[in-house]
Design a protein around this motif. Structure first.
Motif, PDB file in Angstrom:
ATOM      1  N   LEU A 181      76.899  60.333 -27.431  1.00 30.12           N
ATOM      2  CA  LEU A 181      76.349  61.626 -28.007  1.00 30.12           C
ATOM      3  C   LEU A 181      74.873  61.848 -27.411  1.00 30.12           C
ATOM      4  O   LEU A 181      74.193  61.004 -27.057  1.00 30.12           O
ATOM      5  CB  LEU A 181      76.259  61.673 -29.576  1.00 30.12           C
ATOM      6  N   ASN A 182      74.964  63.351 -26.922  1.00 36.02           N
ATOM      7  CA  ASN A 182      73.708  63.509 -26.354  1.00 36.02           C
ATOM      8  C   ASN A 182      72.887  64.324 -27.398  1.00 36.02           C
ATOM      9  O   ASN A 182      73.015  65.333 -28.032  1.00 36.02           O
ATOM     10  CB  ASN A 182      74.237  64.783 -25.315  1.00 36.02           C
ATOM     11  N   VAL A 183      71.825  63.427 -27.856  1.00 36.62           N
ATOM     12  CA  VAL A 183      70.935  63.958 -28.730  1.00 36.62           C
ATOM     13  C   VAL A 183      69.569  64.353 -28.191  1.00 36.62           C
ATOM     14  O   VAL A 183      68.941  63.759 -27.365  1.00 36.62           O
ATOM     15  CB  VAL A 183      70.425  62.620 -29.680  1.00 36.62           C
ATOM     16  N   MET A 184      69.205  65.608 -28.574  1.00 39.31           N
ATOM     17  CA  MET A 184      67.757  66.210 -28.219  1.00 39.31           C
ATOM     18  C   MET A 184      67.106  66.287 -29.360  1.00 39.31           C
ATOM     19  O   MET A 184      67.692  66.705 -30.434  1.00 39.31           O
ATOM     20  CB  MET A 184      68.007  67.607 -27.427  1.00 39.31           C
ATOM     21  N   THR A 185      65.846  66.116 -29.306  1.00 41.80           N
ATOM     22  CA  THR A 185      64.696  66.320 -30.433  1.00 41.80           C
ATOM     23  C   THR A 185      63.821  67.056 -29.962  1.00 41.80           C
ATOM     24  O   THR A 185      63.319  66.996 -28.624  1.00 41.80           O
ATOM     25  CB  THR A 185      64.309  64.909 -31.061  1.00 41.80           C
ATOM     26  N   THR A 186      63.022  67.636 -30.917  1.00 39.46           N
ATOM     27  CA  THR A 186      61.907  68.425 -30.329  1.00 39.46           C
ATOM     28  C   THR A 186      60.645  67.406 -30.286  1.00 39.46           C
ATOM     29  O   THR A 186      59.673  68.000 -29.385  1.00 39.46           O
ATOM     30  CB  THR A 186      61.401  69.546 -31.276  1.00 39.46           C
ATOM     31  N   THR A 187      60.461  66.514 -31.089  1.00 39.29           N
ATOM     32  CA  THR A 187      59.308  65.738 -30.939  1.00 39.29           C
ATOM     33  C   THR A 187      59.628  64.076 -30.599  1.00 39.29           C
ATOM     34  O   THR A 187      60.858  63.651 -30.719  1.00 39.29           O
ATOM     35  CB  THR A 187      58.465  65.594 -32.071  1.00 39.29           C
ATOM     36  N   GLU A 188      58.983  63.262 -29.952  1.00 42.50           N
ATOM     37  CA  GLU A 188      59.166  61.872 -29.702  1.00 42.50           C
ATOM     38  C   GLU A 188      59.412  61.257 -30.992  1.00 42.50           C
ATOM     39  O   GLU A 188      59.910  60.046 -30.878  1.00 42.50           O
ATOM     40  CB  GLU A 188      58.014  61.336 -28.736  1.00 42.50           C
ATOM     41  N   ASP A 189      58.817  61.459 -31.942  1.00 42.87           N
ATOM     42  CA  ASP A 189      58.902  60.919 -33.085  1.00 42.87           C
ATOM     43  C   ASP A 189      60.427  60.873 -33.689  1.00 42.87           C
ATOM     44  O   ASP A 189      60.801  59.941 -34.076  1.00 42.87           O
ATOM     45  CB  ASP A 189      57.792  61.378 -34.616  1.00 42.87           C
ATOM     46  N   LEU A 190      60.907  62.123 -33.803  1.00 44.26           N
ATOM     47  CA  LEU A 190      62.187  62.260 -34.018  1.00 44.26           C
ATOM     48  C   LEU A 190      62.991  61.415 -33.047  1.00 44.26           C
ATOM     49  O   LEU A 190      64.288  60.760 -33.426  1.00 44.26           O
ATOM     50  CB  LEU A 190      62.713  63.764 -34.205  1.00 44.26           C
ATOM     51  N   ALA A 191      62.831  61.605 -31.817  1.00 41.87           N
ATOM     52  CA  ALA A 191      63.622  60.785 -30.898  1.00 41.87           C
ATOM     53  C   ALA A 191      63.468  59.202 -31.038  1.00 41.87           C
ATOM     54  O   ALA A 191      64.610  58.706 -30.819  1.00 41.87           O
ATOM     55  CB  ALA A 191      63.113  61.090 -29.348  1.00 41.87           C
ATOM     56  N   ALA A 192      62.410  58.688 -31.342  1.00 40.18           N
ATOM     57  CA  ALA A 192      62.159  57.326 -31.682  1.00 40.18           C
ATOM     58  C   ALA A 192      63.268  56.844 -32.814  1.00 40.18           C
ATOM     59  O   ALA A 192      63.682  56.012 -32.939  1.00 40.18           O
ATOM     60  CB  ALA A 192      60.735  56.777 -31.886  1.00 40.18           C
ATOM     61  N   ILE A 193      63.206  57.732 -33.779  1.00 43.02           N
ATOM     62  CA  ILE A 193      64.179  57.333 -35.167  1.00 43.02           C
ATOM     63  C   ILE A 193      65.460  57.684 -34.525  1.00 43.02           C
ATOM     64  O   ILE A 193      66.451  56.779 -35.017  1.00 43.02           O
ATOM     65  CB  ILE A 193      63.532  58.072 -36.193  1.00 43.02           C
ATOM     66  N   ALA A 194      65.769  58.341 -33.926  1.00 46.82           N
ATOM     67  CA  ALA A 194      67.121  58.767 -33.435  1.00 46.82           C
ATOM     68  C   ALA A 194      67.742  57.517 -32.760  1.00 46.82           C
ATOM     69  O   ALA A 194      68.847  56.942 -32.846  1.00 46.82           O
ATOM     70  CB  ALA A 194      67.343  60.080 -32.425  1.00 46.82           C
TER      71      ALA A 194
END
Ligand SMILES: [Zn+2]
Length: 307
Positions: free
Chosen positions: A26-39
């Protein structure tokens, strides 16, 4: 010869383009690196994750680069902080991506503020015209690890809906993340316990969730209003407040001008603590746990200096 080289490069690029999106991920984009880290904590090797804003940038103001558009076009999921944190730059990117999945209300759109504990929700009507960049409540809620847990849980639900074959995998990774948060929380709370009730000044209202969780009291802000730069008269008020109440620390996000905080520190014998509001705020802060490790160690060192 030159032509051949160009052809080789083109062929290489083509190959890279074909092999880039790994099969089934799955291709996940987040707006911030915090959300990316948890993803990443939840998705593991079943997802590819990228964030638009970098951790050293002010998430209220991000330059909308065309490279983000390409990434958003291919996204299966877009996770956002919400509460208008990204309103200045995300909507046009979403629209121009023409990716139906990641539009508000789409199957691949996830607003994390809906799952978290939100502070500072205004009672009356507030408009951005007044300069307040937090009109719906404070969007810096990821700075409480309990909200980190809620964000992780929301990722489990959404990723499982998009990829049901891996639902058990995501759940198992959540269980592990949840356990590590619990262990880390005990350490963080123990470190902060001696400083419970300490008063601090912060530059922007980035820290209400963090301060509530770890027992600090925010008395005033360097900004007269969220999103409005310091003014001489307000700076003087902050100096007087710090002197009167025996406050020694000014917490500043890394992307703000240090002149006003430094002047305040000089006038009050206090210290400026450049605290990181996000993963990626410094190179070594590569995940959600390291973010709190970094901030809490920095705070503890400075609190010890001002007994
Ligand atoms: Zn803000």
């Amino acid at each position: 010869m030159k032509k051949l080289k160009t052809l080789q490069i083109l062929a290489g690029m083509l190959l890279a383009a074909i092999s880039a999106p790994a099969a089934g991920k799955l291709n996940v984009m987040t707006t911030t690196e915090d959300l990316a880290a948890i993803a990443r904590e939840i998705g593991g090797d079943k997802v590819t994750v990228d964030s638009i804003a970098k951790g050293y940038q002010d998430p209220h103001f991000v330059e909308a680069k065309p490279s983000f558009l390409l990434k958003l076009q291919k996204a299966d999921l877009l996770a956002v902080v919400g509460l208008q944190l990204e309103i200045g730059w995300l909507p046009p990117l979403q629209t121009q991506s023409r990716n139906a999945k990641i539009q508000v209300g789409g199957t691949g759109y996830l607003d994390m503020s809906q799952f978290c504990q939100i502070l500072e929700i205004p009672a009356g009507q507030v408009t951005r015209a007044m300069g307040d960049v937090h009109p719906l409540g404070n969007p810096h809620y990821w700075l409480d690890p309990e909200n980190g847990r809620r964000i992780a849980k929301a990722f489990v639900t959404k990723l499982s809906a998009l990829d049901s074959a891996d639902a058990a995998f995501f759940q198992q990774r959540y269980t592990d993340f949840d356990r590590r948060v619990t262990t880390a929380m005990k350490g963080w709370e123990a470190k902060m316990a001696p400083y419970k009730g300490r008063k601090v000044i912060t530059y922007h209202r980035s820290w209400p969730n963090f301060c509530e969780r770890f027992g600090l009291q925010v008395v005033d802000y360097v900004e007269p209003r969220p999103g409005i730069p310091p003014t001489p008269s307000h700076t003087l008020e902050v100096i007087n407040t710090m002197k009167r109440e025996g406050i020694h620390l000014i917490l500043v996000e890394p992307y703000f001008d240090l002149r006003a905080p430094n002047a305040i520190a000089q006038q009050t014998g206090g210290d400026v603590a450049v605290l990181l509001p996000s993963v990626g705020g410094k190179k070594e802060v590569t995940d959600y746990f390291k973010l709190f490790d970094y901030d809490i160690d920095l705070l503890v060192n400075l609190f010890q200096k001002h007994k």
